[in-house]
Design a protein around this motif. Sequence first.
Motif, short mmCIF file in Angstrom:
data_model
loop_
_atom_site.label_atom_id
_atom_site.label_comp_id
_atom_site.label_asym_id
_atom_site.label_seq_id
_atom_site.Cartn_x
_atom_site.Cartn_y
_atom_site.Cartn_z
N VAL A 30 0.87 -1.19 0.00
CA VAL A 30 0.00 0.00 0.00
C VAL A 30 0.90 1.24 0.00
O VAL A 30 1.72 1.42 0.92
CB VAL A 30 -0.91 0.01 1.25
N GLU A 31 0.80 2.04 -1.02
CA GLU A 31 1.69 3.21 -1.17
C GLU A 31 0.97 4.25 -2.02
O GLU A 31 0.54 3.95 -3.12
CB GLU A 31 3.01 2.74 -1.83
N PRO A 32 0.86 5.49 -1.50
CA PRO A 32 0.14 6.50 -2.29
C PRO A 32 0.94 7.04 -3.48
O PRO A 32 0.37 7.53 -4.44
CB PRO A 32 -0.11 7.62 -1.27
N ALA A 41 12.24 9.22 1.24
CA ALA A 41 13.65 9.46 1.59
C ALA A 41 14.55 8.54 0.76
O ALA A 41 15.68 8.88 0.42
CB ALA A 41 13.87 9.19 3.07
N SER A 42 14.01 7.38 0.43
CA SER A 42 14.79 6.38 -0.31
C SER A 42 15.16 6.85 -1.71
O SER A 42 16.03 6.26 -2.35
CB SER A 42 13.99 5.08 -0.41
N TYR A 43 14.54 7.91 -2.19
CA TYR A 43 14.85 8.42 -3.54
C TYR A 43 16.14 9.25 -3.55
O TYR A 43 17.00 9.05 -4.38
CB TYR A 43 13.68 9.27 -4.04
N HIS A 382 14.76 4.34 10.61
CA HIS A 382 16.14 4.01 10.26
C HIS A 382 17.05 5.22 10.05
O HIS A 382 18.21 5.05 9.68
CB HIS A 382 16.17 3.09 9.04
N GLY A 383 16.49 6.42 10.26
CA GLY A 383 17.30 7.64 10.30
C GLY A 383 18.29 7.78 9.15
O GLY A 383 17.91 7.77 7.98
N HIS A 384 19.56 7.85 9.51
CA HIS A 384 20.62 8.11 8.52
C HIS A 384 21.07 6.84 7.81
O HIS A 384 21.92 6.92 6.92
CB HIS A 384 21.84 8.73 9.23
N LEU A 387 18.94 3.18 3.95
CA LEU A 387 19.26 2.48 2.70
C LEU A 387 20.14 1.26 3.01
O LEU A 387 19.80 0.13 2.64
CB LEU A 387 19.98 3.45 1.74
N VAL A 388 21.23 1.51 3.69
CA VAL A 388 22.18 0.41 3.93
C VAL A 388 21.54 -0.71 4.76
O VAL A 388 21.77 -1.90 4.50
CB VAL A 388 23.49 0.93 4.56
N SER A 389 20.71 -0.36 5.72
CA SER A 389 20.25 -1.39 6.67
C SER A 389 18.97 -2.11 6.26
O SER A 389 18.52 -3.01 6.97
CB SER A 389 20.03 -0.75 8.05
C1 LIG Z 1 19.73 13.75 2.59
C2 LIG Z 1 19.68 12.30 3.01
C3 LIG Z 1 20.81 11.51 2.84
C4 LIG Z 1 20.78 10.17 3.23
N1 LIG Z 1 21.86 9.36 2.96
C5 LIG Z 1 21.81 8.04 3.25
C6 LIG Z 1 22.87 7.17 2.86
O1 LIG Z 1 23.81 7.59 2.18
N2 LIG Z 1 22.80 5.85 3.23
C7 LIG Z 1 21.74 5.36 3.95
O2 LIG Z 1 21.76 4.18 4.30
N3 LIG Z 1 20.69 6.16 4.29
C8 LIG Z 1 20.72 7.47 3.96
N4 LIG Z 1 19.67 8.29 4.28
C9 LIG Z 1 18.54 7.73 5.04
C10 LIG Z 1 17.63 6.89 4.17
O3 LIG Z 1 17.34 7.55 2.95
C11 LIG Z 1 16.32 6.61 4.91
O4 LIG Z 1 16.60 6.10 6.20
C12 LIG Z 1 15.51 5.56 4.18
O5 LIG Z 1 15.32 5.95 2.84
C13 LIG Z 1 14.17 5.33 4.86
O6 LIG Z 1 13.46 4.41 4.09
P1 LIG Z 1 11.94 4.08 4.40
O7 LIG Z 1 11.53 3.05 3.43
O8 LIG Z 1 11.79 3.83 5.85
O9 LIG Z 1 11.16 5.47 4.15
P2 LIG Z 1 10.85 6.24 2.80
O10 LIG Z 1 11.87 6.00 1.77
O11 LIG Z 1 10.58 7.67 3.16
O12 LIG Z 1 9.54 5.55 2.28
C14 LIG Z 1 8.32 5.63 2.99
C15 LIG Z 1 7.18 5.46 2.00
O13 LIG Z 1 5.98 5.35 2.73
C16 LIG Z 1 4.99 6.04 2.04
N5 LIG Z 1 3.93 6.40 2.98
C17 LIG Z 1 3.89 7.45 3.84
N6 LIG Z 1 2.74 7.44 4.54
C18 LIG Z 1 2.04 6.35 4.11
C19 LIG Z 1 0.79 5.81 4.47
N7 LIG Z 1 0.02 6.37 5.43
N8 LIG Z 1 0.36 4.70 3.82
C20 LIG Z 1 1.12 4.12 2.86
N9 LIG Z 1 2.35 4.59 2.51
C21 LIG Z 1 2.79 5.69 3.12
C22 LIG Z 1 5.69 7.24 1.43
O14 LIG Z 1 4.95 7.73 0.31
C23 LIG Z 1 7.04 6.65 1.05
O15 LIG Z 1 7.06 6.21 -0.28
C24 LIG Z 1 19.64 9.63 3.86
C25 LIG Z 1 18.49 10.43 4.01
C26 LIG Z 1 18.50 11.75 3.58
C27 LIG Z 1 17.26 12.58 3.72
#
Ligand SMILES: Cc1cc2nc3c(=O)[nH]c(=O)nc-3n(C[C@H](O)[C@H](O)[C@H](O)COP(=O)(O)OP(=O)(O)OC[C@H]3O[C@@H](n4cnc5c(N)ncnc54)[C@H](O)[C@@H]3O)c2cc1C
Length: 419
Positions: A30-32, A41-43, A382-384, A387-389
């Motif tokens: 489920v993803e909007p 953030a993953s982009y 997963h903060g910073h 991606l890696v973790s």
């Molecule tokens: C500038 C920057 C640099 C970074 N550099 C690194 C790096 O070099 N290496 C590394 O390991 N990490 C890095 N990170 C951290 C990493 O990008 C994030 O920790 C990671 O992308 C988080 O992934 P995620 O899938 O949890 O969240 P996201 O990638 O944010 O994905 C969450 C998804 O959930 C969707 N969503 C939101 N609300 C809802 C809902 N109610 N229902 C359904 N879907 C929903 C969103 O649309 C989104 O697509 C960086 C982050 C930033 C901002």
Amino acid sequence: MTRSIVIGAGILGACTALELLRAGHQVTIVEPGLPGGEQAASYGNGCWLSPMSVIPPAMPGLWRKVPGFLADPLGPLAIRWRYFPKVLPWLTRYLASGWTEARVLRTARALRTLLQGSPALHAALAEAAGVGHLIERRGLMYIYPSRTEFEAEAMAWRIRRQVGIDWIELSADELRQREPELDRRYGFAVLVEEGGHCRDPGAYVAALVALAEAEGARRVMARATGFRIEGGRLRAVRTDAGELAADQAVIAAGAYSRALAAAAGDAVPLETERGYHAMIEGVEVGPRTPLMPSDGKMSVTMTARGLRCAGQVEIAGLKAAPNWKRAEILRDHLIGAFPALPRDLPAERVKFWMGHRPSMPDGLPCIGPARASADIVYAFGHGHVGLVSAPRSARLVVQMLTGQPTEIDVMPFDPRRFE
Ligand SMILES: Cc1cc2nc3c(=O)[nH]c(=O)nc-3n(C[C@H](O)[C@H](O)[C@H](O)COP(=O)(O)OP(=O)(O)OC[C@H]3O[C@@H](n4cnc5c(N)ncnc54)[C@H](O)[C@@H]3O)c2cc1C
């Protein structure tokens, strides 16, 4: 067949969907937005697959810098005044978690178990998704003006050594040979050979989700809003497009997970550490190995889309408008670090992006069952290092949902550790 719903299609959701399929579940994502899209953030992250990123953001003595965080809206870490009262409880826990070296070491040990070996896990996933070329394993490099600046970070490197991370130190000449285009103000470097990087995180996530769909996952373009739980068992995930029947669910909505966790019975201290990138498209100039300059604390990586500089931490919540001056700082840093870059870049060749790191105060994610039902498992925060973790986090989530022993100790990632 167990019907499992993955909420969110960032890197955590994508990896989790694939693991669930491998465990024989019927999977709905489920993803909007679009998987791999700019909303996640993953982009736009720094692309680093860095098993050595074990040092949490808060370190001993950081509290002394808080007035500066508030005073300088363009500093590497800035807190917007208006948001300060709201973020104060999170900030207090953030500072406390890095109060002593012993606490930082404890966090580093936990993170190391999550990150170790991750470039190989990513390489295998990318290969399976037909995008093996997006993962490179050629090391990652920290660069400094001189050894003095490296020694100023002695605590962080001491802790890295203690958790089993090795590196190679490079002299000015060796650095010059490896990175001939880098500005000469850098005269010392540390190469961590076990690191890798992703050449295009957005395309990588899109490919992983496409693989999941090819393997039978269904994707629903909707926003999850809550859960229907009866007698402690999950019956359905509520979305803005109606209810979806489910036996299990994973919350992987990144920085937007707090409200969903609340609907599953937990008040988690999840914040967004907003970050930025500047990307110069269509250039050949840049580093051969991704770099982190000590004077900028930002990652500089040659990606498939261009030369990307990512970093900055801005505490201002999910809603405030981006401050693009921060991205301009990143662009200017790139131009300063690589003098051969053209000075007169047309605006359309420079792309700016802002995204939301999903951050817990202690730099560790939430991976564990929800209070209201063990059928719901958390995979956020997963903060910073999201991606890696992601690959190992996804495995842990599925091990929990399928009642297997987890491959590493998950206590440090307990969603209720702050209670
Ligand atoms: C500038 C920057 C640099 C970074 N550099 C690194 C790096 O070099 N290496 C590394 O390991 N990490 C890095 N990170 C951290 C990493 O990008 C994030 O920790 C990671 O992308 C988080 O992934 P995620 O899938 O949890 O969240 P996201 O990638 O944010 O994905 C969450 C998804 O959930 C969707 N969503 C939101 N609300 C809802 C809902 N109610 N229902 C359904 N879907 C929903 C969103 O649309 C989104 O697509 C960086 C982050 C930033 C901002």
